[in-house]
Design an enzyme around this catalytic site. Structure first.
Site, PDB file in Angstrom:
ATOM      1  N   TYR A 203       0.838  -1.198   0.000  1.00 33.87           N
ATOM      2  CA  TYR A 203       0.000   0.000   0.000  1.00 33.87           C
ATOM      3  C   TYR A 203       0.878   1.255   0.000  1.00 33.87           C
ATOM      4  O   TYR A 203       0.633   2.195  -0.752  1.00 33.87           O
ATOM      5  CB  TYR A 203      -0.945   0.018   1.205  1.00 33.87           C
ATOM      6  CG  TYR A 203      -1.661   1.335   1.314  1.00 33.87           C
ATOM      7  CD1 TYR A 203      -2.707   1.638   0.451  1.00 33.87           C
ATOM      8  CD2 TYR A 203      -1.252   2.296   2.229  1.00 33.87           C
ATOM      9  CE1 TYR A 203      -3.344   2.864   0.511  1.00 33.87           C
ATOM     10  CE2 TYR A 203      -1.891   3.522   2.295  1.00 33.87           C
ATOM     11  CZ  TYR A 203      -2.927   3.808   1.431  1.00 33.87           C
ATOM     12  OH  TYR A 203      -3.545   5.039   1.479  1.00 33.87           O
TER      13      TYR A 203
ATOM     14  N   THR B 269      -7.162  18.597  -1.469  1.00 29.72           N
ATOM     15  CA  THR B 269      -6.644  17.647  -2.459  1.00 29.72           C
ATOM     16  C   THR B 269      -7.602  17.617  -3.641  1.00 29.72           C
ATOM     17  O   THR B 269      -8.784  17.301  -3.484  1.00 29.72           O
ATOM     18  CB  THR B 269      -6.507  16.247  -1.841  1.00 29.72           C
ATOM     19  OG1 THR B 269      -5.598  16.318  -0.743  1.00 29.72           O
ATOM     20  CG2 THR B 269      -5.974  15.261  -2.858  1.00 29.72           C
TER      21      THR B 269
ATOM     22  N   ARG C 296      -5.047   1.033  -8.342  1.00 31.42           N
ATOM     23  CA  ARG C 296      -3.912   0.564  -7.547  1.00 31.42           C
ATOM     24  C   ARG C 296      -3.900  -0.962  -7.541  1.00 31.42           C
ATOM     25  O   ARG C 296      -4.503  -1.608  -6.676  1.00 31.42           O
ATOM     26  CB  ARG C 296      -3.986   1.151  -6.139  1.00 31.42           C
ATOM     27  CG  ARG C 296      -4.028   2.683  -6.163  1.00 31.42           C
ATOM     28  CD  ARG C 296      -4.071   3.292  -4.791  1.00 31.42           C
ATOM     29  NE  ARG C 296      -4.307   4.731  -4.861  1.00 31.42           N
ATOM     30  CZ  ARG C 296      -4.350   5.533  -3.800  1.00 31.42           C
ATOM     31  NH1 ARG C 296      -4.170   5.031  -2.587  1.00 31.42           N
ATOM     32  NH2 ARG C 296      -4.573   6.825  -3.949  1.00 31.42           N
TER      33      ARG C 296
ATOM     34  N   HIS D 178       0.016  13.055  -6.596  1.00 34.93           N
ATOM     35  CA  HIS D 178      -0.396  12.111  -5.548  1.00 34.93           C
ATOM     36  C   HIS D 178       0.553  10.909  -5.490  1.00 34.93           C
ATOM     37  O   HIS D 178       0.136   9.773  -5.272  1.00 34.93           O
ATOM     38  CB  HIS D 178      -1.833  11.637  -5.784  1.00 34.93           C
ATOM     39  CG  HIS D 178      -2.619  11.432  -4.524  1.00 34.93           C
ATOM     40  ND1 HIS D 178      -3.426  12.408  -3.983  1.00 34.93           N
ATOM     41  CD2 HIS D 178      -2.721  10.376  -3.682  1.00 34.93           C
ATOM     42  CE1 HIS D 178      -4.002  11.956  -2.886  1.00 34.93           C
ATOM     43  NE2 HIS D 178      -3.574  10.719  -2.673  1.00 34.93           N
TER      44      HIS D 178
ATOM     45  N   GLY E 174       8.406  12.466  -5.142  1.00 30.73           N
ATOM     46  CA  GLY E 174       9.632  11.960  -5.744  1.00 30.73           C
ATOM     47  C   GLY E 174      10.899  12.292  -4.998  1.00 30.73           C
ATOM     48  O   GLY E 174      11.977  11.836  -5.382  1.00 30.73           O
TER      49      GLY E 174
ATOM     50  N   ARG F  98       6.332   9.478   1.071  1.00 34.16           N
ATOM     51  CA  ARG F  98       7.092   8.242   1.250  1.00 34.16           C
ATOM     52  C   ARG F  98       8.451   8.499   1.888  1.00 34.16           C
ATOM     53  O   ARG F  98       9.016   7.609   2.517  1.00 34.16           O
ATOM     54  CB  ARG F  98       7.279   7.546  -0.102  1.00 34.16           C
ATOM     55  CG  ARG F  98       5.999   6.968  -0.709  1.00 34.16           C
ATOM     56  CD  ARG F  98       6.314   6.148  -1.945  1.00 34.16           C
ATOM     57  NE  ARG F  98       5.141   5.617  -2.608  1.00 34.16           N
ATOM     58  CZ  ARG F  98       4.555   6.170  -3.675  1.00 34.16           C
ATOM     59  NH1 ARG F  98       5.044   7.301  -4.171  1.00 34.16           N
ATOM     60  NH2 ARG F  98       3.509   5.597  -4.238  1.00 34.16           N
TER      61      ARG F  98
END
Length: 429
Positions: free
Chosen positions: A74, A205, A214, A326, A359, A381
């Protein structure tokens, strides 16, 4: 001669070589990290513990080892073939930094004012959902680290800690990532709760009117909260520390939603189904403007990718825009934020704060974004892998590493503050 960028590059292939795929299928080796397309050599270093983590990709590997595969996938996954997710990071490699030397860089000051709040670095920890699924400390760990480092951070409407708790416990700059629901009562309540908790900004958003495809989540059956099935139960059993924490610590909840929608009450639902059933696909510019007026404070649009939309946002009077896709989780085949950044900065950079989102895995990525004209860079991330791997201690280490990398890159560039960076420091390949 004026620098040239961003140059259009040749089409890129992101397919792993056949031996690499064989190794992954057999459980040997692993990909080094999003934006990196090679399989880790077994003779290379191994990441077994937090002290082995020296870059964001290392935290990814540690998280992969410590999480059940539905949870890891996920965080790590994206839409369709995930080409956009990879391009988000790969785009930075197409532009090189050109340093100035013999200019002195002994008095470094990276303090930046973003949406009216001063931060120690031009780096933001983007809001992300469901954090207590990844580690039991969840948003509390991220908030604590952000406050210690003087950074902006945000929580999602789908956060696992309430707006009220975050407002009461942490005084650093914070935003609410706002999802626009069909339930107008819920929409109004989110605004009022953010006001009462003294949040500094709302970031609407704008790229989730329908869920991206996904495929990893479809294959693993990931839901929130996680649902144990015959196909995935063995993975949960093989990660007993995660499983015991999830089962016996604080009960999972989405407290910002639980009094309004069933999905916040513990009923298992996929993120795809949530987006497709709960969020309002009719979200438009008029609704965004009404939300900005209802909020009355610093207002950001997250998910702006075109020059036309950036101009319309500026005309509407927003304070900031986040150039974001996103994390590649919505539309595969779209532009990477860094590829699109120069056009948007040129169009509206004198009217709104432009934040590069997505990124970012290295400090030099932040420096490149600032040189291109961004006010700051942000990512999810970049700290989520660290949170999943080791909780607050992991996030602390990841943010410290990025902070050190940014400072080192600035000194090597011969710059003492972000204002000294410009496109003169960049060349496209």
């Amino acid at each position: 001669m004026a620098p040239r960028f961003p140059a259009a590059g040749p089409a890129m292939s992101y397919c792993l070589p056949i031996p690499a795929m064989a190794g992954l299928a057999a459980g040997r080796g692993h990909t080094r990290g999003y934006g990196e397309d090679f399989v880790k050599d077994r003779d290379d270093y191994r990441v077994r513990r937090l002290s082995d983590c020296h870059k964001i990709a290392d935290f990814r590997e540690l998280a992969r080892r410590r999480l059940p595969f539905p949870v890891f996938n996920y965080i790590d996954g994206a839409a369709d073939d995930e080409a956009t997710r990879r391009r988000n990071t790969a785009a930075f490699a197409d532009v090189d930094l050109v340093p100035d030397v013999l200019v002195g860089a002994d008095r470094l000051d990276l303090a930046t004012t973003i949406m009216g709040r001063e931060t120690a670095l031009p780096l933001m920890l983007s809001p992300t959902a469901l954090q207590r699924i990844f580690h039991w400390q969840g948003e509390r760990a991220v908030a604590a680290v952000a406050e210690r480092h003087g950074l902006w951070f945000g929580i999602s409407s789908l956060s696992t800690v309430s707006i009220e708790e975050v407002g009461e416990r942490w005084r650093g700059p914070k935003m609410l990532q706002y999802y626009y629901h069909k339930d107008r009562g819920l929409n109004a309540a989110l605004v009022e709760r953010a006001k009462a908790a003294k949040f500094d900004a709302i970031a609407l958003t704008v790229d989730t009117i329908v869920s991206g495809n996904r495929e990893r989540c479809k294959r693993t059956g990931f839901t929130t909260p996680p649902r144990f099935t015959p196909a995935n139960v063995l993975s949960y059993a093989r990660h007993p520390k995660w499983a015991l924490n999830f089962l016996f610590r604080e009960k999972f909840d989405l407290p910002n939603l639980s009094t309004y929608v069933e999905a916040g009450s513990g009923k298992a639902i996929s993120i795809q189904d949530y987006f497709n059933t709960m969020l309002d696909p009719g979200l438009n510019w008029q609704a965004a403007e009404r939300l900005r007026n209802d909020w009355g404070g610093m207002f950001c649009l997250k998910g702006i990718m075109s020059v036309g939309d950036a101009r319309r946002a500026a005309d509407m009077g927003v304070d900031a825009i986040m150039v974001s896709n996103h994390g590649g989780r919505q539309m595969d085949g779209g532009r990477a934020p860094f590829d699109q950044l120069a056009e948007i900065v040129d169009a509206v950079g004198d009217r709104v704060e432009v934040i590069l989102d997505g990124g970012v895995t290295r400090g030099n990525h932040v420096v490149k974004a600032l040189s291109m004209g961004a006010k700051a860079a942000s990512g999810g991330r970049l700290y989520l892998y660290a949170l999943a791997a080791a909780g607050e201690e992991g996030v602390e280490r990841a943010v410290t590493i990025l902070s050190d990398e940014i400072q080192r890159a600035m000194k090597l560039m011969g710059k003492t503050c972000p204002a000294e960076l410009s496109r003169d420091n960049l060349r496209s390949r």
